[in-house]
Design a protein around this motif. Structure first.
Motif, mmCIF file in Angstrom:
data_model
loop_
_atom_site.group_PDB
_atom_site.id
_atom_site.type_symbol
_atom_site.label_atom_id
_atom_site.label_comp_id
_atom_site.label_asym_id
_atom_site.label_seq_id
_atom_site.Cartn_x
_atom_site.Cartn_y
_atom_site.Cartn_z
ATOM 1 N N ALA A 1 76.970 44.626 -41.354
ATOM 2 C CA ALA A 1 76.245 43.612 -40.582
ATOM 3 C C ALA A 1 74.955 44.182 -40.001
ATOM 4 N N LEU A 2 75.015 45.402 -39.490
ATOM 5 C CA LEU A 2 73.832 46.011 -38.896
ATOM 6 C C LEU A 2 72.768 46.320 -39.953
ATOM 7 N N LEU A 3 73.207 46.749 -41.132
ATOM 8 C CA LEU A 3 72.260 47.054 -42.199
ATOM 9 C C LEU A 3 71.639 45.800 -42.800
ATOM 10 N N LEU A 4 72.476 44.809 -43.104
ATOM 11 C CA LEU A 4 72.015 43.675 -43.900
ATOM 12 C C LEU A 4 71.548 42.478 -43.068
ATOM 13 N N GLY A 5 72.042 42.345 -41.849
ATOM 14 C CA GLY A 5 71.660 41.186 -41.044
ATOM 15 C C GLY A 5 70.156 41.050 -40.856
ATOM 16 N N PRO A 6 69.475 42.071 -40.326
ATOM 17 C CA PRO A 6 68.027 41.956 -40.139
ATOM 18 C C PRO A 6 67.268 41.807 -41.456
ATOM 19 N N VAL A 7 67.752 42.483 -42.498
ATOM 20 C CA VAL A 7 67.054 42.437 -43.785
ATOM 21 C C VAL A 7 67.092 41.034 -44.379
ATOM 22 N N LEU A 8 68.256 40.441 -44.442
ATOM 23 C CA LEU A 8 68.382 39.123 -45.052
ATOM 24 C C LEU A 8 67.709 38.055 -44.194
ATOM 25 N N THR A 9 67.691 38.248 -42.877
ATOM 26 C CA THR A 9 66.971 37.318 -42.011
ATOM 27 C C THR A 9 65.472 37.371 -42.302
#
Length: 466
Positions: free
Chosen positions: A400-408
């Motif tokens: 979640a920490l890795l992908l959350g900001p990226v996909l947002t």
């Protein structure tokens, strides 16, 4: 405290975050706050709705709104002239040719050759376009080159343009118009990235770190737009005489200048209606090397501007909520969220402000906190997150920490690049910047650029009445 009103003729446009809660209450700005208007303030606002600033009262309200980030000034079309364009250059004769061709001959141009190896090539380009050429025999960096030019500037204003920029026709008048406000020291356009149709080119065109978005802003440390690059910047020459660029900074000298202007109570405006094209690195190697260099500026900036460079701002209860979600402890998350709602509602009630929409507002704040934590940990603790993906207990939180900001970040521009390549590029981008910050901190032996700031006050309620 004395307030200098916004000059007559200026209009206002509300910031996208600003909400009118009641006839006399406004919410928004950076950082978020509630402003209460007196009867005189309400009359002034009605005047501003239908026309430009025409009275001192309206000008004072306009100043408070623009200083708080609740609104942005729209200057009248003016005839401000008297500007000299300064271009620092090191090598890059081809880029300089494009830049001078785009600028035309409307204003005097000074090119400072910062010890290029092929001085003759730079000289030929300047002669072709009639630009004044100053040669530095020793390379001192962009800040030193700009300072060298200032001794030769005779106009009231100076426009700095990097050699890899191509300003459009008519770009200067809308920026100069902002300087009709005597408190504005500098104004910057939007820097629009231009790169090839490669993987790295498409990524940086959509997400260049120099592109600060399409919303106007007052530029200040800790705000939504905390700095502007000097890739293109219009400044009062007299201000620079008192506070020139810090020549000891090879990177971050533009951020340092903006923050010193803020500290001296000058205003700096970001005016994205004007866009200046900027040629970006066309390879991943060039892009990531630049991001690393930018990261190394954090340590010297933190030494010069203590407290202005927090990499992450945390509010206690939203942070508890995020921690509960990441650790799959719903009770902790529920308690944290309930406490955040109650603390905000209590602050609003004490100020006699309606509490409508508090739940939705705190939900958004919690999401933003989670995204901020994700970006922070990716930049500064990427190996820990990667290791977390291996262990079953921590896989959800690390993912979640890795992908959350990226996909947002990918979602608004998903047509430019597929999610897999965007994710790889974005993670590499963040890690390169973080590595630069770590390198600068180790070299300077400081940890300030790595330390999050904790803010316990949930909302600013302005004590003054406008």
């Amino acid at each position: 405290m004395s307030v200098t009103p916004l000059p007559t003729g200026f209009r206002l446009t509300l910031d996208v975050s600003t909400k009118r809660l009641t006839d006399d209450l406004w919410f928004g700005g950076t950082p978020p706050r509630v402003v209460r208007l007196t009867e005189a303030g309400r009359r002034a606002w009605r005047d501003l709705q239908h026309g430009p600033v025409a009275s001192r009262t309206a000008g004072m309200l306009a100043r408070r709104f623009t200083d708080a980030g609740l609104a942005h000034p729209v200057p009248p079309a003016g005839s401000i002239d008297g500007v000299t364009i300064v271009i620092p250059v090191h090598e890059r004769a081809t880029d300089l040719t494009r830049c001078l061709a785009a600028l035309g001959a409307a204003h005097p141009v000074i090119v400072v050759d910062d010890a290029s190896r092929d001085a003759a090539a730079i000289g030929r380009v300047c002669a072709r376009f009639g630009a004044m050429l100053i040669r530095r025999e020793r390379n001192g960096g962009a800040g030193a080159a700009r300072n060298t030019a200032l001794a030769h500037v005779r106009t009231e204003f100076v426009a700095f343009v990097d050699s890899d920029c191509e300003p459009p026709a008519g770009w200067l008048p809308p920026l100069l118009a902002h300087l009709a406000d005597p408190l504005v020291a500098a104004v910057a356009p939007r820097i629009a990235a231009r790169a090839g149709d490669t993987w790295s080119g498409r990524y940086t065109t959509a997400h260049s770190s120099l592109d600060l978005g399409d919303a106007p802003a007052r530029v200040a440390a800790g705000s939504r737009v905390s700095y502007v690059p000097t890739a293109a910047l219009v400044v009062r020459r007299a201000v620079l005489a008192d506070m020139p660029f810090d020549e000891t900074l090879r990177v971050g000298e533009d951020v340092d200048l903006i923050w010193r202007l803020n500290a001296a109570d000058w205003r700096v405006r970001y005016a994205p209606a004007v866009q200046v094209a900027h040629r970006e690195p066309t390879t991943w190697r060039g892009l990531l090397a630049r991001r690393f260099r930018y990261g190394t500026s954090a340590a010297p900036l933190a030494q010069r501007h203590p407290g202005d460079l927090a990499p992450l701002v945390l509010h206690p209860w939203p942070t508890v909520t995020v921690a509960g979600v990441l650790t799959r402890r719903p009770l902790v998350a529920a308690v944290g969220f309930a406490a955040s709602v109650l603390s905000m509602a209590r602050a609003l009630r004490r100020a006699d402000v309606p509490t409508d929409g508090v739940v939705a507002a705190m939900a958004r704040a919690t999401v933003q906190t989670g995204l901020g934590i994700g970006r922070y940990t990716t930049q500064f603790m990427a190996p820990v997150l990667v290791a977390g993906l291996v262990a079953r207990r921590t896989r959800f939180a690390a993912g979640a920490l890795l992908l959350g900001p990226v996909l947002t970040a990918w979602a608004p521009d998903r047509r430019r690049l597929d999610p897999v390549r965007f994710t790889v590029g974005r993670l590499a981008d963040e890690v390169a910047y973080g590595a630069g910050v770590w390198t600068g901190c180790v070299g300077a032996r400081i940890a300030a650029p790595l330390r999050p700031a904790v803010v316990r006050r949930p909302l600013r309620i302005d004590a003054h009445r406008s």
